[in-house]
Write a protein that holds these residues in place. Structure first.
Motif: not given
Length: 245
Positions: A79-90
């Motif tokens: 759910i986190y990845f679907r909602r925010y789409g963040l895929n950076n180093a952190y």
């Protein structure tokens, strides 16, 4: 699979999807979760006697409990990845840490539930043997509480990072409000794990094994928090914020 599960959660949510297809990071995570499930069930063998069959049934119950916990962790991450789409180093670092903790705690988690469903004993050559000694119970509970606290602390950091990137990923006011709700609930869950550690430290030896009852507070905690946040959401946006899985 990730997309289908997320579509169920998307209903009545104030969030729009910022990621529609699994990234390489999520694909790797799926492989880790699948391996964790394999480790939970891999020791089951075909029974040769009714007594062995009965022991296997105990294993099924413990497997079901472990599977549910691993699935909930996977679903929260999905759910986190679907909602925010963040895929950076952190986020990659935090996700890697989450995968590491999940793998490290597969066997302790399985041992704990086997212990609960088998009443603390197992059969070996027809003899009943205690799975754990009284003086070992505090260590087991330290391990369990620490794992729980760590997992939700990592989710807390992920949601705090999403809030920090609110402008960059264009979170709406309603989405930011719900993000705050998830920050609070993940913080409270991490706090429950820390509370469990403190109880193990301060309670008498004979009571340390029962510190897992602290997690009975979870339904109460969720109910109160999302009742309060829901009322505030309706007042601000006319919508009920979605409860987490």
């Amino acid at each position: 699979m990730r997309k289908r599960i997320a579509s169920i959660t998307k209903k009545n949510s104030v969030f729009k999807w910022r990621s529609h297809e699994p990234s390489r990071l999520e694909t790797f995570s799926d492989a880790v979760f699948a391996f964790a499930i394999t480790l939970i069930i891999v020791s089951l063998e075909v029974p040769h006697t009714f007594d062995e069959l009965f022991e296997v049934f105990k294993g099924f119950f413990s497997f079901a409990a472990c599977f549910l916990i691993v699935f909930l962790i996977w679903n929260n991450q999905n759910i986190y990845f679907r909602r925010y789409g963040l895929n950076n180093a952190y986020v990659t670092f935090l996700n890697a840490a989450l995968m590491f903790v999940v793998l490290m705690y597969v066997y302790p988690l399985k041992f704990l539930f086997v212990l609960l469903f088998s009443q603390g004993v197992y059969k070996e050559h027809g003899h009943l043997i205690n799975m754990i000694r009284d003086e070992q119970q505090p260590t087991l509970m330290y391990v369990y509480h620490a794992g729980y606290a760590t997992i939700y602390a990592l989710f807390l950091l992920m949601y705090l990072h999403a809030k920090k990137k609110a402008k960059e990923i264009e979170l709406s006011v309603a989405e930011l409000f719900e993000t705050d709700s998830f920050i609070i609930i993940n913080g409270l869950n991490a706090g429950l794990g820390i509370l469990g550690i403190l109880l193990v430290f301060f309670l008498p030896t004979e009571d340390k094994g029962s510190t897992g009852l602290v997690y009975m507070l979870i339904p109460v905690m969720y109910s109160i928090l999302f009742s309060v946040r829901g009322r505030k959401s309706r007042k601000l946006f006319g919508e009920i914020i979605e409860k987490p899985s």
